[in-house]
Design a protein around this motif. Structure first.
Motif, PDB file in Angstrom:
ATOM      1  N   CYS A  38      15.433  12.440 -26.791  1.00  0.00           N
ATOM      2  CA  CYS A  38      16.157  13.485 -26.071  1.00  0.00           C
ATOM      3  C   CYS A  38      15.190  14.516 -25.515  1.00  0.00           C
ATOM      4  N   CYS A  39      15.528  15.034 -24.334  1.00  0.00           N
ATOM      5  CA  CYS A  39      14.684  16.056 -23.709  1.00  0.00           C
ATOM      6  C   CYS A  39      14.702  17.358 -24.478  1.00  0.00           C
ATOM      7  N   GLY A  40      15.727  17.563 -25.290  1.00  0.00           N
ATOM      8  CA  GLY A  40      15.815  18.785 -26.083  1.00  0.00           C
ATOM      9  C   GLY A  40      16.839  19.775 -25.586  1.00  0.00           C
ATOM     10  N   LEU A  41      17.238  19.653 -24.322  1.00  0.00           N
ATOM     11  CA  LEU A  41      18.229  20.600 -23.803  1.00  0.00           C
ATOM     12  C   LEU A  41      19.636  20.197 -24.245  1.00  0.00           C
ATOM     13  N   ALA A  42      19.929  18.906 -24.116  1.00  0.00           N
ATOM     14  CA  ALA A  42      21.181  18.347 -24.658  1.00  0.00           C
ATOM     15  C   ALA A  42      22.407  19.135 -24.226  1.00  0.00           C
ATOM     16  N   GLY A  43      22.635  19.168 -22.919  1.00  0.00           N
ATOM     17  CA  GLY A  43      23.794  19.898 -22.417  1.00  0.00           C
ATOM     18  C   GLY A  43      23.629  21.389 -22.608  1.00  0.00           C
ATOM     19  N   ASN A  44      24.545  21.993 -23.332  1.00  0.00           N
ATOM     20  CA  ASN A  44      24.466  23.434 -23.565  1.00  0.00           C
ATOM     21  C   ASN A  44      23.694  23.790 -24.833  1.00  0.00           C
ATOM     22  N   PHE A  45      23.264  22.797 -25.607  1.00  0.00           N
ATOM     23  CA  PHE A  45      22.620  23.061 -26.892  1.00  0.00           C
ATOM     24  C   PHE A  45      21.409  23.978 -26.746  1.00  0.00           C
ATOM     25  N   GLY A  71       0.785  -1.225   0.000  1.00  0.00           N
ATOM     26  CA  GLY A  71       0.000   0.000   0.000  1.00  0.00           C
ATOM     27  C   GLY A  71       0.813   1.269   0.000  1.00  0.00           C
ATOM     28  N   THR A  72       2.159   1.141   0.016  1.00  0.00           N
ATOM     29  CA  THR A  72       2.994   2.342   0.046  1.00  0.00           C
ATOM     30  C   THR A  72       3.902   2.442  -1.178  1.00  0.00           C
ATOM     31  N   SER A  73       3.623   1.650  -2.208  1.00  0.00           N
ATOM     32  CA  SER A  73       4.469   1.674  -3.394  1.00  0.00           C
ATOM     33  C   SER A  73       4.331   3.010  -4.124  1.00  0.00           C
ATOM     34  N   ARG A  74       5.328   3.321  -4.944  1.00  0.00           N
ATOM     35  CA  ARG A  74       5.354   4.586  -5.666  1.00  0.00           C
ATOM     36  C   ARG A  74       5.147   4.336  -7.149  1.00  0.00           C
ATOM     37  N   THR A  75       4.538   5.319  -7.809  1.00  0.00           N
ATOM     38  CA  THR A  75       4.404   5.306  -9.258  1.00  0.00           C
ATOM     39  C   THR A  75       5.349   6.347  -9.833  1.00  0.00           C
ATOM     40  N   VAL A  76       6.132   5.939 -10.828  1.00  0.00           N
ATOM     41  CA  VAL A  76       7.182   6.797 -11.361  1.00  0.00           C
ATOM     42  C   VAL A  76       7.119   6.797 -12.879  1.00  0.00           C
ATOM     43  N   ILE A  77       7.354   7.970 -13.478  1.00  0.00           N
ATOM     44  CA  ILE A  77       7.685   8.003 -14.900  1.00  0.00           C
ATOM     45  C   ILE A  77       9.148   8.438 -14.996  1.00  0.00           C
ATOM     46  N   ALA A  78       9.910   7.733 -15.819  1.00  0.00           N
ATOM     47  CA  ALA A  78      11.354   7.942 -15.876  1.00  0.00           C
ATOM     48  C   ALA A  78      11.768   8.382 -17.270  1.00  0.00           C
ATOM     49  N   GLN A  79      12.627   9.391 -17.315  1.00  0.00           N
ATOM     50  CA  GLN A  79      13.203   9.874 -18.559  1.00  0.00           C
ATOM     51  C   GLN A  79      14.674   9.454 -18.610  1.00  0.00           C
ATOM     52  N   PRO A  80      15.005   8.390 -19.360  1.00  0.00           N
ATOM     53  CA  PRO A  80      16.409   7.985 -19.446  1.00  0.00           C
ATOM     54  C   PRO A  80      17.232   9.048 -20.173  1.00  0.00           C
ATOM     55  N   PHE A 133      21.105  15.997 -15.315  1.00  0.00           N
ATOM     56  CA  PHE A 133      20.849  17.380 -14.913  1.00  0.00           C
ATOM     57  C   PHE A 133      20.133  18.146 -16.025  1.00  0.00           C
ATOM     58  N   SER A 134      20.547  17.915 -17.272  1.00  0.00           N
ATOM     59  CA  SER A 134      19.891  18.601 -18.388  1.00  0.00           C
ATOM     60  C   SER A 134      18.411  18.236 -18.458  1.00  0.00           C
ATOM     61  N   CYS A 135      18.117  16.968 -18.294  1.00  0.00           N
ATOM     62  CA  CYS A 135      16.722  16.521 -18.362  1.00  0.00           C
ATOM     63  C   CYS A 135      15.906  17.132 -17.228  1.00  0.00           C
ATOM     64  N   ARG A 136      16.459  17.158 -16.022  1.00  0.00           N
ATOM     65  CA  ARG A 136      15.728  17.749 -14.903  1.00  0.00           C
ATOM     66  C   ARG A 136      15.489  19.241 -15.131  1.00  0.00           C
ATOM     67  N   THR A 137      16.489  19.919 -15.674  1.00  0.00           N
ATOM     68  CA  THR A 137      16.350  21.347 -15.963  1.00  0.00           C
ATOM     69  C   THR A 137      15.256  21.584 -16.989  1.00  0.00           C
ATOM     70  N   GLN A 138      15.237  20.774 -18.041  1.00  0.00           N
ATOM     71  CA  GLN A 138      14.237  20.933 -19.098  1.00  0.00           C
ATOM     72  C   GLN A 138      12.834  20.629 -18.580  1.00  0.00           C
ATOM     73  N   ILE A 139      12.707  19.611 -17.756  1.00  0.00           N
ATOM     74  CA  ILE A 139      11.400  19.262 -17.191  1.00  0.00           C
ATOM     75  C   ILE A 139      10.859  20.406 -16.347  1.00  0.00           C
ATOM     76  N   GLU A 140      11.701  20.964 -15.504  1.00  0.00           N
ATOM     77  CA  GLU A 140      11.250  22.057 -14.643  1.00  0.00           C
ATOM     78  C   GLU A 140      10.919  23.305 -15.454  1.00  0.00           C
ATOM     79  N   ALA A 141      11.677  23.531 -16.521  1.00  0.00           N
ATOM     80  CA  ALA A 141      11.443  24.722 -17.337  1.00  0.00           C
ATOM     81  C   ALA A 141      10.103  24.673 -18.062  1.00  0.00           C
ATOM     82  N   GLY A 142       9.687  23.482 -18.460  1.00  0.00           N
ATOM     83  CA  GLY A 142       8.477  23.390 -19.269  1.00  0.00           C
ATOM     84  C   GLY A 142       7.241  22.927 -18.545  1.00  0.00           C
TER      85      GLY A 142
END
Length: 213
Positions: free
Chosen positions: A145-152, A105-114, A188-197
């Motif tokens: 790709c999340c679209g941020l791709a490092g400094n791109f 009853g305490t399991s978590r549901t996650v979506i993951a962006q590799p 880090f790039s993926c987390r940044t892009q997720i938060e930005a959008g």
């Protein structure tokens, strides 16, 4: 979590860099100098067989793939490539008993962006195995790709391409996720892009496991 599993965790003795900043912009001579400095700092531990855990997929990929190509015939660089593992790989290999399912009853549901570097170099299978062992219900996004791709995504002229890539799958999946779903992205790039959008703060696997275990 690693300490709770019985390991002694050491941080690098000085601030170090994998060199990806320079690799991604074609400044290979600088990247080589940066990598040599990193390898020199880690060499005593590498020669003692101490594993290196990479929490950032981009850095982990450089240590495992780019470094031996940039600095061939260097035994310490070879050791770095051989001894670097992701957190999921290390736990499965050295401390699988530390990954236990939570109470019913305490399991978590996650979506993951590799991260795309992880996808290219060693894959996401170990992470999925960790999720199963920890009782996590996970949907692994196939959004590319999340679209941020490092400094791109930060460079002039790339904004439309960056957000266009994110809108292809990542941002809609996060926005449409059921309330209470944890969004996981080790890069880090993926987390940044997720938060930005989406205004969602994505978590790292280490953070999720610390909460669960």
């Amino acid at each position: 979590m690693l300490e709770a599993a019985g390991f002694r965790v050491e941080m690098p003795p000085v601030p170090l860099c994998c060199g990806l900043t320079w690799i991604s912009t074609g400044q290979l001579a600088t990247a080589e100098r940066v990598l040599r400095r990193t390898v020199r700092a880690l060499s005593p531990r590498l020669r003692a067989g101490v594993p290196v855990i990479g929490l950032e997929p981009s850095c982990t990929a450089v240590f495992r793939a780019d470094a031996p190509e940039l600095l061939p015939r260097d035994r310490d660089v070879e050791r770095l490539a051989e001894q670097t593992r992701s957190l999921a790989e290390f736990l499965l290999d050295r401390a699988p008993q530390a990954i236990t399912a939570p109470p019913p009853g305490t399991s978590r549901t996650v979506i993951a962006q590799p991260h795309f570097h992880q996808h290219a170099i060693w894959g996401f299978e170990a992470d999925e195995d960790v999720f199963r062992r920890a009782g996590v219900q996970v949907e692994v996004l196939d959004a590319g790709c999340c679209g941020l791709a490092g400094n791109f995504g930060f460079e002039r002229g790339h904004y439309e391409v960056s957000i266009g890539a994110a809108e292809l799958g990542l941002w809609p999946a996060v926005r449409d996720a059921h309330p209470g779903t944890t969004v996981l992205a080790d890069g880090f790039s993926c987390r940044t892009q997720i938060e930005a959008g989406t205004e969602v703060r994505a978590r790292h696997l280490a953070e999720l496991l610390a909460e669960l275990l």
